[in-house]
Design a protein around this motif. Structure first.
Motif, PDB file in Angstrom:
ATOM      1  N   ASP A 233       0.810  -1.221   0.000  1.00 26.49           N
ATOM      2  CA  ASP A 233       0.000   0.000   0.000  1.00 26.49           C
ATOM      3  C   ASP A 233       0.841   1.268   0.000  1.00 26.49           C
ATOM      4  OD1 ASP A 233       1.035   0.061   2.523  1.00 26.49           O
ATOM      5  OD2 ASP A 233      -0.891  -0.064   3.578  1.00 26.49           O
ATOM      6  N   GLY A 234       2.155   1.114  -0.089  1.00 25.82           N
ATOM      7  CA  GLY A 234       3.042   2.266  -0.120  1.00 25.82           C
ATOM      8  C   GLY A 234       3.632   2.623   1.225  1.00 25.82           C
ATOM      9  N   GLY A 235       3.164   1.993   2.299  1.00 28.18           N
ATOM     10  CA  GLY A 235       3.710   2.244   3.623  1.00 28.18           C
ATOM     11  C   GLY A 235       4.944   1.400   3.896  1.00 28.18           C
TER      12      GLY A 235
END
Length: 371
Positions: free
Chosen positions: A187-189
């Motif tokens: 999710d990009g985290g």
């Protein structure tokens, strides 16, 4: 496994061919010799069995059930504790005469490593090496094992500590390899994943720092608070989180003297109260089927290594590799391959030693012309 496998099979012709007869006979023989490792052909001959294929099939069934340990190159089998328990008995191995210089200690049964291979314990300080390492861990006495690559340092540690975690040291090892680091998420985290030092401390496990003397000293310093009386570290990159060592946490290290870039600093050496040299056990090499000329060559070259005349000599790892290659490609190819494994600066010296035992026509294994 049927709990009656320890019983002797019926001698009647009709009964001896009932379903499962050979399986029971193979299992009974292994249970009667729990400290021995059997080749398929050897076991076929001992049982006077109808074919090696049938015996091999029975052995594979035992291994699949967890009742036998399966070694390859060539195929060899030994009954496990589960197999002995399933037999309903605990057969005692035949008494052995202690070897000279053993201080009364007979040969110990081999110990299975995580990869399924067996480790054969050696004598150390009046006991077995595995027992000594376990006692040192109980007393929180750190150990540094040193010796040429391939002598069995890692195998010994794996046999002594089934809960082992490992950090493989190189010149590029960084603090994060011990403590952990952030990894990207889909999710990009990012998520922080703890490293082996943190895991070993929290779970009370043993940590092997392999090739420790290749790791930069500033990086190794991350270990020291965990090894001394504090037994606590912090993770600077993750909120300065505090990590306390649980009971059982233990650090052991390996060092290969003479390897390029390996530096045993005083700071590192002083952290380990016990330093144990590990050399190749040539008696074990013979026991494991390494041809005598190869063992004799290795002994000669290791004498030259100790005298400083060469920088490399074949150890147990190379001797076992020689045996596997010999069985697969023939002895000539195995000898040529062993010559090719020697460093360029020692190649002529190694070739001369090989020629003394194997004949004059030896060159390193090399591709030839198109056929």
């Amino acid at each position: 496994m049927d709990p009656t496998i320890g019983a002797t099979a019926s001698a009647s012709t009709a009964g001896s061919r009932r379903p499962g007869y050979l399986y029971h006979k193979v299992a009974a023989h292994l249970a009667a010799h729990p400290d021995q490792v059997f080749g398929v052909g050897e076991l076929t001959k001992a049982l006077d069995a109808p074919s090696t294929g049938a015996v091999f099939g029975a052995l594979k069934k035992m291994a699949a059930a967890g009742y036998a340990t399966h070694l390859t190159g060539p195929h060899r089998y030994q009954i496990t504790q589960a197999g002995i328990d399933a037999a309903g008995t605990m057969p005692a191995p035949a008494p052995r005469t202690p070897r000279q210089g053993s201080r009364g200690m007979g040969r110990r049964q081999p110990i299975s490593r995580p990869n399924g291979e067996l480790y054969f314990p050696r004598r150390l300080a009046g006991a077995s090496d595995v027992d000594v390492l376990q006692r040192l861990r109980d007393k929180r006495i750190p150990v540094l094992l040193y010796g040429p690559p391939g002598t069995g340092k890692t195998a010994l540690i794996e046999a002594a500590y089934p809960d082992l975690l490992t950090v493989a040291g190189t010149g590029d090892t960084v603090v994060e390899d011990f403590l952990g680091n952030f990894i990207p998420l889909p999710d990009g985290g990012f998520e922080f994943v703890y490293g082996p030092l943190v895991t070993a401390m929290r779970q009370g496990r043993a940590l092997l720092v392999d090739d420790a003397t290749l790791i930069p000293p500033k990086v190794l310093a991350v270990l020291y608070p965990a090894m001394d009386g504090r037994r606590v570290i912090t993770i600077p990159s993750y909120r300065n989180e505090r990590v306390d060592a649980a009971d059982g946490f233990y650090v052991i290290a390996g060092h290969n003297p003479g390897v390029h870039g390996a530096i045993l600093t005083e700071a590192l050496a002083s952290r380990f109260d016990v330093h144990i040299e590990v050399t190749t056990d040539f008696d074990l090499a013979r026991h494991l089927g390494v041809p005598l000329p190869a063992v004799e060559t290795a002994i000669l070259l290791n004498s030259d290594l100790a005298a400083g005349r060469i920088s490399w000599a074949p150890q147990l790892r190379e001797l076992l590799g020689f045996t596997r290659v010999s069985k697969t490609l023939g002895r000539a190819a195995a000898v040529a391959n062993l010559a090719g494994r020697a460093p360029a600066e020692d190649r002529e010296h190694v070739l001369a030693a090989l020629r003394q035992r194997f004949g004059a026509d030896i060159t390193p294994l090399t591709l030839g012309k198109q056929r």
